[in-house]
Scaffold this motif. Structure first.
Motif, PDB file in Angstrom:
ATOM      1  N   ALA A 104      41.543  41.003  40.793  1.00 45.52           N
ATOM      2  CA  ALA A 104      40.384  42.083  40.901  1.00 45.52           C
ATOM      3  C   ALA A 104      40.623  43.332  40.908  1.00 45.52           C
ATOM      4  O   ALA A 104      40.060  44.138  39.867  1.00 45.52           O
ATOM      5  CB  ALA A 104      40.279  42.092  42.461  1.00 45.52           C
TER       6      ALA A 104
ATOM      7  N   GLN B 178      36.850  44.060  40.600  1.00 48.29           N
ATOM      8  CA  GLN B 178      35.895  43.471  41.334  1.00 48.29           C
ATOM      9  C   GLN B 178      35.913  44.643  42.906  1.00 48.29           C
ATOM     10  O   GLN B 178      34.915  44.599  43.220  1.00 48.29           O
ATOM     11  CB  GLN B 178      36.208  42.614  41.890  1.00 48.29           C
ATOM     12  CG  GLN B 178      35.994  41.168  40.573  1.00 48.29           C
ATOM     13  CD  GLN B 178      36.580  40.158  41.521  1.00 48.29           C
ATOM     14  OE1 GLN B 178      38.077  40.069  42.201  1.00 48.29           O
ATOM     15  NE2 GLN B 178      36.301  38.806  40.305  1.00 48.29           N
ATOM     16  N   PHE B 179      36.023  45.758  42.759  1.00 43.63           N
ATOM     17  CA  PHE B 179      36.251  46.764  43.995  1.00 43.63           C
ATOM     18  C   PHE B 179      34.889  47.368  42.930  1.00 43.63           C
ATOM     19  O   PHE B 179      34.750  47.753  42.252  1.00 43.63           O
ATOM     20  CB  PHE B 179      37.172  47.255  44.276  1.00 43.63           C
ATOM     21  CG  PHE B 179      39.342  46.354  44.270  1.00 43.63           C
ATOM     22  CD1 PHE B 179      38.488  46.025  45.769  1.00 43.63           C
ATOM     23  CD2 PHE B 179      39.617  47.139  42.945  1.00 43.63           C
ATOM     24  CE1 PHE B 179      39.809  44.807  46.047  1.00 43.63           C
ATOM     25  CE2 PHE B 179      41.135  45.890  43.901  1.00 43.63           C
ATOM     26  CZ  PHE B 179      40.857  44.674  45.484  1.00 43.63           C
TER      27      PHE B 179
ATOM     28  N   TRP C  39      34.923  44.587  48.118  1.00 42.84           N
ATOM     29  CA  TRP C  39      35.816  43.624  46.980  1.00 42.84           C
ATOM     30  C   TRP C  39      34.974  42.363  46.848  1.00 42.84           C
ATOM     31  O   TRP C  39      34.255  41.477  47.495  1.00 42.84           O
ATOM     32  CB  TRP C  39      36.924  43.090  47.078  1.00 42.84           C
ATOM     33  CG  TRP C  39      37.743  42.094  46.336  1.00 42.84           C
ATOM     34  CD1 TRP C  39      37.269  41.387  44.834  1.00 42.84           C
ATOM     35  CD2 TRP C  39      38.505  41.443  47.037  1.00 42.84           C
ATOM     36  NE1 TRP C  39      38.026  41.229  44.683  1.00 42.84           N
ATOM     37  CE2 TRP C  39      39.123  40.791  45.404  1.00 42.84           C
ATOM     38  CE3 TRP C  39      40.046  41.556  47.762  1.00 42.84           C
ATOM     39  CZ2 TRP C  39      39.943  39.812  45.673  1.00 42.84           C
ATOM     40  CZ3 TRP C  39      40.691  40.468  47.927  1.00 42.84           C
ATOM     41  CH2 TRP C  39      41.288  40.187  47.279  1.00 42.84           C
TER      42      TRP C  39
ATOM     43  N   GLN D 134      34.814  39.094  45.292  1.00 42.86           N
ATOM     44  CA  GLN D 134      35.388  38.036  44.411  1.00 42.86           C
ATOM     45  C   GLN D 134      34.759  37.249  43.680  1.00 42.86           C
ATOM     46  O   GLN D 134      33.276  37.019  43.162  1.00 42.86           O
ATOM     47  CB  GLN D 134      36.006  37.312  45.271  1.00 42.86           C
ATOM     48  CG  GLN D 134      36.991  37.627  46.302  1.00 42.86           C
ATOM     49  CD  GLN D 134      38.056  37.202  46.772  1.00 42.86           C
ATOM     50  OE1 GLN D 134      37.187  36.024  47.944  1.00 42.86           O
ATOM     51  NE2 GLN D 134      39.409  36.846  46.711  1.00 42.86           N
TER      52      GLN D 134
END
Ligand code: C2E
Ligand code: MG
Ligand code: MG
Ligand code: MG
Length: 290
Positions: free
Chosen positions: A34, A39-40, A64, A66
């Motif tokens: 991540a 991905q944050f 987050w 995914q």
């Protein structure tokens, strides 16, 4: 006939333990992935001034998403990142995103603030603060636009807490104790801390209006904050009744679903504009929203 059952039970247990261990390991790998693949992202929950109905700022909350589209709650992955030694990397990305977004916000509303949640390791490493200063400067924002939220747990010992809070505030950041009343801070030390705000945890807000002991504790917390000259931000306000009780008790600020859920920065800027216009115009002239 019992033996195979024991065997089966043992096998199931071993399997469960193995699955848990695997999940924890892969969580570490997922967090690394991540971080690498960005991905944050951040959402911002409005913080309202109760007396005027204006939005004075927002709390930055991490999300987050995914690869498979699954959302994981920060209540789950922040403790995992702390445990796996990845929290400072997470916080660095948070600060990068917040600095960028802060620039957009203060271009239109220079007086507003953004709150960032710091974990223990962030608070106690001098590089975090220095890094945040640099990021803000590059983005054209200032430390006075940032409120740092520390939990009682994150502050660790009173001696460490004092030093950290003095340093953070002398750099121009504002400081709040988050989730106040849920940790184990000693009230005698609280009086000696260099602070701006106490955040009243949702747990106490939820109890307001009931005759549960927690509701009485909530009023004591408000009294403590007042006697220490601290401003208060109530969190998790969901009903007008809670809002009225808090206002009556002298709490200055609040956030919660009653006012707004966490949202992208673009929506926050619009939200603030709307609320400013509403606050400026007498109620009978407020145009009906469509
Ligand atoms: P917190 O700092 O106490 O944040 C408040 C939480 O309450 C947020 O949950 C927010 O979405 C939720 N909330 C606010 N108003 C309401 C309401 O009216 N009703 C309900 N039911 N919930 C409300 P969220 O976003 O899931 O974050 C949970 C916790 O994760 C945060 O608690 C904070 O401790 C941590 N966290 C979130 N973002 C970050 C971050 O960027 N860094 C760090 N270190 N921790 C973070
Ligand atoms: Mg917080
Ligand atoms: Mg909180
Ligand atoms: Mg909380």
């Amino acid at each position: 006939r019992l033996v195979p059952l024991y065997l089966l039970g043992g096998l199931l247990l071993a399997g469960a333990i193995y699955a848990l261990a695997r999940q924890r390991l892969s969580f570490k790998a997922d967090l690394r992935y991540a971080l690498e693949h960005k991905q944050f992202y951040m959402v911002y929950q409005p913080v309202m001034e109760l007396a005027t109905g204006r939005c004075v700022g927002a709390e930055a909350l991490i999300r987050w998403n995914q690869s498979d589209g699954q959302m994981v709650s920060p209540l789950v992955f922040i403790p995992a990142a702390e445990e796996h030694g990845l929290i400072q990397q997470v916080t660095l990305q948070v600060m990068e995103m917040v600095a960028r977004d802060a620039a957009d916000l203060i271009r239109d509303y220079p007086e507003t603030h953004i709150a960032i949640n710091f974990s223990a390791e962030d608070l106690h490493s001098p590089e975090t603060e220095a890094r945040l200063q640099t990021l803000l400067k590059d983005a054209g924002a200032a430390s006075s636009n940032i409120l740092i939220e520390a939990t009682e747990r994150g502050l660790m010992t009173p001696e460490k807490a004092k030093a950290v809070l003095i340093s953070v505030r002398s750099s121009g950041f504002k400081v709040a104790i988050d989730d106040f009343g849920t940790g184990n801070s000693s009230l005698s030390y609280l009086a000696t801390y260099d602070l701006d705000f106490l955040k009243i945890d949702k747990m106490f807000v939820d109890a307001l209006g009931s005759d549960a002991p927690t509701a009485r504790v909530a009023f004591h917390i408000i009294e403590i904050a007042r006697s220490l000259g601290l401003q208060m931000i109530a969190e998790g306000v969901e009903t007008q009744a809670q809002c009225d009780i808090l206002t009556g008790a002298g709490v200055q600020y609040a956030q919660g679903w009653l006012f707004g859920k966490p949202m992208p920065m673009r929506s926050l800027v619009e939200f603030i504009g709307q609320r400013h216009r509403l606050a400026d115009v007498p109620p009978e002239h407020v145009p009906a929203t469509t």
